[in-house]
Scaffold this active site. Structure first.
Site, PDB file in Angstrom:
ATOM      1  N   GLY A  27       0.703  -1.477   0.040  1.00  0.00           N
ATOM      2  CA  GLY A  27      -0.234   0.090   0.297  1.00  0.00           C
ATOM      3  C   GLY A  27       0.934   0.911   0.067  1.00  0.00           C
ATOM      4  N   LEU A  29      -0.118   3.722  -2.204  1.00  0.00           N
ATOM      5  CA  LEU A  29       1.077   3.396  -3.750  1.00  0.00           C
ATOM      6  C   LEU A  29       1.620   4.388  -4.290  1.00  0.00           C
ATOM      7  CD1 LEU A  29      -1.346   0.995  -5.179  1.00  0.00           C
ATOM      8  CD2 LEU A  29      -0.149   0.537  -3.409  1.00  0.00           C
ATOM      9  N   HIS A  33       4.586   1.978  -8.173  1.00  0.00           N
ATOM     10  CA  HIS A  33       3.643   0.838  -8.301  1.00  0.00           C
ATOM     11  C   HIS A  33       2.840   0.911  -9.249  1.00  0.00           C
ATOM     12  CE1 HIS A  33       4.337   1.323  -3.478  1.00  0.00           C
ATOM     13  NE2 HIS A  33       4.213   0.104  -3.665  1.00  0.00           N
ATOM     14  N   LYS A 150      13.652  -2.213  -7.899  1.00  0.00           N
ATOM     15  CA  LYS A 150      14.205  -0.758  -6.766  1.00  0.00           C
ATOM     16  C   LYS A 150      14.409  -1.974  -5.804  1.00  0.00           C
ATOM     17  CE  LYS A 150      12.060   1.564  -3.758  1.00  0.00           C
ATOM     18  NZ  LYS A 150      13.013   0.665  -2.681  1.00  0.00           N
ATOM     19  N   SER A 187       7.620   4.420  -0.786  1.00  0.00           N
ATOM     20  CA  SER A 187       6.701   4.547   0.175  1.00  0.00           C
ATOM     21  C   SER A 187       7.410   5.294   1.549  1.00  0.00           C
ATOM     22  CB  SER A 187       6.246   2.846   0.020  1.00  0.00           C
ATOM     23  OG  SER A 187       5.404   2.722  -0.517  1.00  0.00           O
TER      24      SER A 187
END
Length: 282
Positions: A27, A29, A33, A150, A187
């Site tokens: 999550g 995002l 993503h 990544k 994130s």
């Protein structure tokens, strides 16, 4: 777009799918993503994204409780980017009993770099990914799962797991999505202060410089590698970073490179309270 919580609901939602394409996420995002979701769309007949913050891959002192959770905004972004099904299990849905059976990565790959500085991390990752794969792909002849490069070492661990368990899943790696200044999207970038965000690009710059030095060393790389890595780490320390590693490895297995190997530079360093990772294939 459907939002499902339980594994049974997920399997009903995917009942008619012959080749699901899957993007696992925690999550919060960002564009990286969403690039994975768009890639997944072109590779299967139904696109699934999971949102699950996996306790198993966090060390006791890490940010599980404070990890940003932005479920409604995430669903809006996923729907706008063509996701068909969001699998958002509660912890009791995915782990209805303590997960005592776990998947351990090969120590030669999983206990170095990230595995050295975050012991147990790849056991947590491998276990949850296996469980997600079994939830999404059970009964399917084939499937596709899309990951970002990544998390380079993570991608290699997952590929090895899929290969050794003979899972009918194609693992697709997608290039790292970057901000205009070159910072890899993450994130955890949201933890950075304004001044730290300006400074954060120095990690990618240090890795690029290390990569150039490694290529210049060419056939003498094995002789000069330690000094080149130490120089790169010291450069970040002088700027106030706390580097865990900046290193040159061969792409095949992340072991020490020899002349002629295809190379990747990888780094992890803490800026203030935020730990960032990045890599470049060279």
């Amino acid at each position: 777009m459907q939002i499902v919580r339980s594994i049974d609901e997920l399997r009903v939602a995917l009942g008619a799918s012959h080749k699901p394409s899957f993007v696992p996420t925690m999550g919060n995002l960002h564009d990286g993503h969403l690039r994975l979701v768009r890639e997944a769309q072109s590779r299967g007949d139904k696109t699934v994204a999971s949102i699950f913050v996996n306790r198993l891959q966090f060390l006791p002192h890490e940010d599980f409780d404070s990890y940003p959770r932005t479920f409604e905004a995430d669903c809006t972004k996923l729907e706008a980017n063509g996701c068909d099904v969001v699998f958002a299990p509660r912890e009791t849905d995915l782990y209805p009993q303590p997960q005592t059976v776990k998947v351990h990565a090969d120590p030669a790959l999983g206990d170095i770099l990230e595995g050295q500085f975050r012991p147990g991390f790849f056991t947590g990752v491998s276990t949850v990914v296996m469980k997600l794969f079994m939830s999404v792909f059970a009964g399917k002849v084939q499937g596709v799962a899309v990951f970002g490069k990544k998390d380079y070492q993570q991608l290699m661990v997952i590929r090895q797991m899929v290969r050794q368990f003979a899972l009918p899943i194609e693992i697709v790696g997608v290039d790292t999505c970057r901000a205009e200044d070159g910072l890899a999207l993450s994130s955890r970038n949201g933890y950075l202060s304004e001044s730290e965000r300006t400074e954060a690009v120095q990690l990618s710059m240090a890795l690029r410089a290390l990569g150039r030095d490694a290529l210049a060393a060419a056939n003498a790389l094995s002789t000069h590698l330690h000094a080149l890595e130490a120089k790169a780490m010291e450069g970040l320390r002088q700027r106030g970073w706390q580097p865990d590693y900046l290193t040159v490895r061969r792409r095949e297995d992340l072991q020490a490179p020899q002349a002629g190997d295809a190379l990747v530079v990888l780094g992890a360093a803490r800026l203030g309270n935020t730990r960032l990772i990045d890599n470049f294939e060279i």
